[in-house]
Design a protein around this motif. Structure first.
Motif, PDB file in Angstrom:
ATOM      1  N   SER A 191       0.861  -1.174   0.000  1.00 51.71           N
ATOM      2  CA  SER A 191       0.000   0.000   0.000  1.00 51.71           C
ATOM      3  C   SER A 191       0.899   1.226   0.000  1.00 51.71           C
ATOM      4  O   SER A 191       2.130   1.120   0.078  1.00 51.71           O
ATOM      5  CB  SER A 191      -0.920   0.017   1.223  1.00 51.71           C
ATOM      6  N   TYR A 192       0.289   2.403  -0.048  1.00 51.55           N
ATOM      7  CA  TYR A 192       1.078   3.633  -0.026  1.00 51.55           C
ATOM      8  C   TYR A 192       1.694   3.900   1.348  1.00 51.55           C
ATOM      9  O   TYR A 192       2.548   4.776   1.489  1.00 51.55           O
ATOM     10  CB  TYR A 192       0.227   4.836  -0.456  1.00 51.55           C
ATOM     11  N   ARG A 193       1.287   3.141   2.381  1.00 48.98           N
ATOM     12  CA  ARG A 193       1.888   3.290   3.706  1.00 48.98           C
ATOM     13  C   ARG A 193       3.102   2.360   3.781  1.00 48.98           C
ATOM     14  O   ARG A 193       2.978   1.163   4.064  1.00 48.98           O
ATOM     15  CB  ARG A 193       0.855   2.960   4.795  1.00 48.98           C
ATOM     16  N   SER A 194       4.269   2.915   3.513  1.00 51.42           N
ATOM     17  CA  SER A 194       5.482   2.113   3.293  1.00 51.42           C
ATOM     18  C   SER A 194       5.992   1.392   4.538  1.00 51.42           C
ATOM     19  O   SER A 194       6.783   0.454   4.418  1.00 51.42           O
ATOM     20  CB  SER A 194       6.590   3.007   2.728  1.00 51.42           C
ATOM     21  N   ALA A 195       5.565   1.821   5.728  1.00 53.56           N
ATOM     22  CA  ALA A 195       6.103   1.223   6.954  1.00 53.56           C
ATOM     23  C   ALA A 195       5.384  -0.061   7.365  1.00 53.56           C
ATOM     24  O   ALA A 195       5.794  -0.700   8.344  1.00 53.56           O
ATOM     25  CB  ALA A 195       6.028   2.237   8.099  1.00 53.56           C
ATOM     26  N   GLU A 196       4.332  -0.444   6.646  1.00 52.40           N
ATOM     27  CA  GLU A 196       3.509  -1.574   7.107  1.00 52.40           C
ATOM     28  C   GLU A 196       4.260  -2.903   7.075  1.00 52.40           C
ATOM     29  O   GLU A 196       4.260  -3.639   8.087  1.00 52.40           O
ATOM     30  CB  GLU A 196       2.231  -1.642   6.273  1.00 52.40           C
ATOM     31  N   TRP A 197       4.868  -3.261   5.949  1.00 53.60           N
ATOM     32  CA  TRP A 197       5.576  -4.537   5.893  1.00 53.60           C
ATOM     33  C   TRP A 197       6.741  -4.586   6.891  1.00 53.60           C
ATOM     34  O   TRP A 197       6.872  -5.570   7.637  1.00 53.60           O
ATOM     35  CB  TRP A 197       6.061  -4.826   4.483  1.00 53.60           C
TER      36      TRP A 197
END
Length: 291
Positions: A191-197
């Motif tokens: 997703s556009y929230r890069s910190a998730e993974w």
């Protein structure tokens, strides 16, 4: 507050033209000629000293000034209509316009809308979806539901539900995954929230592999791509239970990570209506009774 002579007729014509998206359709709703609509808009623009519409080859395009004026007028005319209905002794049907994050709309709200409408027939609930980017006043909405941390400047918010993220993928890919590190062998959809993974791998105590999969701004798009076997997506499993129940997606690991939760919000300086209060109580109570 002193009020100048309000050009109510011209303002009404403008509101209808904005809502309909064309002078022709506005003329049909108002039962006047297109020339009359154009004349009233020109008069209003002259009085305000600004342009409200751009006439282009693609059609009618509102200016920033037009977009700023529209939600104020729409809300005002709706409020007047409700009062006039009461004074006229007619049953009061209150329109409630809510912008909803697409994932929440599809995964939780839509399957329950029938029960809301059955319980509250006096509320005309109108839903518009978005990919978590919404401006309530500019879009002529009363309330909005979106995912995040709840810090919504200038708005009151009510937390609705948490939606922890976990990897989901097609069953054939899930069969190849025994340990979180195995996810490094397949495409990780982002997703556009890069910190998730990185956050999820940190929660499992596993080094995060390079995350180079395609980026999407819609969890629904991520879920569809993951279900097709294109890779694993980090998704709120509570919003995609239908996919899991249908066997289209599987959850290979129990570990989850929180990136926020869903909130209902509305402008702090706008008085809440009966419909807004009813919808807020229904959302909170409906969810509480299910968990």
């Amino acid at each position: 507050m002193d009020r100048p002579d309000l050009p109510l007729n011209a303002l009404r014509v403008f509101e209808v033209a904005m809502r309909q998206g064309s002078f022709t359709k506005a003329a049909m709703e108002l039962r006047v000629t297109q020339a009359a609509v154009s004349h009233q808009i020109a008069r209003l623009e002259d009085l305000l000293g600004t342009t409200l519409f751009l006439r282009t080859s693609q059609g009618l395009v509102p200016t920033d000034e037009g977009r700023l004026l529209f939600p104020v007028l729409e809300h005002g005319f709706d409020a007047m209509a409700r009062v006039l209905d009461r004074l006229g002794g007619r049953r009061d049907i209150e329109v409630l316009k809510v912008g909803v994050n697409t994932t929440f709309a599809i995964g939780w709200l839509m399957p329950r809308l029938a029960s809301f409408r059955e319980a509250f027939p006096e509320i005309d609930l109108r839903i518009s979806t978005n990919n978590n980017r919404v401006e309530i006043l500019r879009e002529g909405l009363d309330m909005a539901i979106r995912f995040g941390t709840g810090g919504w400047t200038g708005h009151d918010t009510v937390p609705l539900m948490e939606a922890p993220l976990t990897p989901l993928c097609a069953p054939e890919l899930a069969a190849r995954l025994e340990h979180p590190a195995d996810l490094g062998q397949i495409v990780l959809l982002r997703s556009y929230r890069s910190a998730e993974w990185p956050g999820w791998f940190a929660a499992t105590g596993t080094p995060c592999p390079p995350v180079t999969g395609p980026v999407f701004d819609s969890s629904v798009a991520l879920a569809e791509l993951a279900a097709s076997g294109a890779g694993a997506a980090l998704l709120p499993v509570t919003m995609f239970e239908r996919y899991v129940d249908q066997g289209r997606l599987m959850q290979p690991f129990c570990a989850t990570v929180s990136a926020g939760q869903y909130y209902l919000g509305w402008p702090s300086d706008r008085p809440t209506t009966q419909a807004m209060n009813t919808f807020s109580r229904w959302l909170s109570g409906h969810r509480i009774n299910e968990v």
